[in-house]
Design a protein around this motif. Structure first.
Motif, PDB file in Angstrom:
ATOM      1  N   LYS A  95     -16.288   3.733 -44.786  1.00 28.00           N
ATOM      2  CA  LYS A  95     -16.780   4.392 -43.582  1.00 28.00           C
ATOM      3  C   LYS A  95     -16.161   5.784 -43.496  1.00 28.00           C
ATOM      4  O   LYS A  95     -15.058   6.018 -44.006  1.00 28.00           O
TER       5      LYS A  95
ATOM      6  N   GLU B  58     -12.401   7.000 -43.174  1.00 27.65           N
ATOM      7  CA  GLU B  58     -11.775   6.309 -42.047  1.00 27.65           C
ATOM      8  C   GLU B  58     -10.594   5.497 -42.528  1.00 27.65           C
ATOM      9  O   GLU B  58     -10.611   4.931 -43.590  1.00 27.65           O
TER      10      GLU B  58
ATOM     11  N   GLU C 168     -24.965   0.465 -42.009  1.00 25.20           N
ATOM     12  CA  GLU C 168     -25.972   0.720 -40.986  1.00 25.20           C
ATOM     13  C   GLU C 168     -26.849   1.922 -41.325  1.00 25.20           C
ATOM     14  O   GLU C 168     -27.996   1.994 -40.903  1.00 25.20           O
TER      15      GLU C 168
ATOM     16  N   TYR D 113     -19.626   7.066 -39.468  1.00 27.00           N
ATOM     17  CA  TYR D 113     -20.780   6.755 -40.322  1.00 27.00           C
ATOM     18  C   TYR D 113     -20.455   5.482 -41.078  1.00 27.00           C
ATOM     19  O   TYR D 113     -19.518   5.427 -41.866  1.00 27.00           O
ATOM     20  N   ASP D 114     -21.249   4.451 -40.824  1.00 26.08           N
ATOM     21  CA  ASP D 114     -21.095   3.163 -41.502  1.00 26.08           C
ATOM     22  C   ASP D 114     -22.238   3.027 -42.503  1.00 26.08           C
ATOM     23  O   ASP D 114     -23.399   2.926 -42.109  1.00 26.08           O
TER      24      ASP D 114
END
Length: 52
Positions: free
Chosen positions: A3, A52, A17, A13-14
């Motif tokens: 991420k 992250e 997804e 931002y994943d």
């Protein structure tokens, strides 16, 4: 997949997804995002994101 977080606003931002509103499908790694992709929350450039 890693991420990434926007240094400007904190949006995460994943890759699992994606960014459906921005036309980025699920399972798209951050590295595969177009260079002109911007943060969907604040409009910061891709270069403003950190792992992250």
């Amino acid at each position: 997949m890693q991420k990434y977080i926007c240094a400007m606003c904190g949006y995460v931002y994943d890759p699992l997804e994606g960014d459906p509103e921005g036309g980025i499908p699920a399972n798209t790694p951050f590295e595969a995002l177009p260079e002109d992709w911007v943060c969907p929350d604040c409009g910061a450039p891709k270069s403003s994101f950190d792992e992250e």
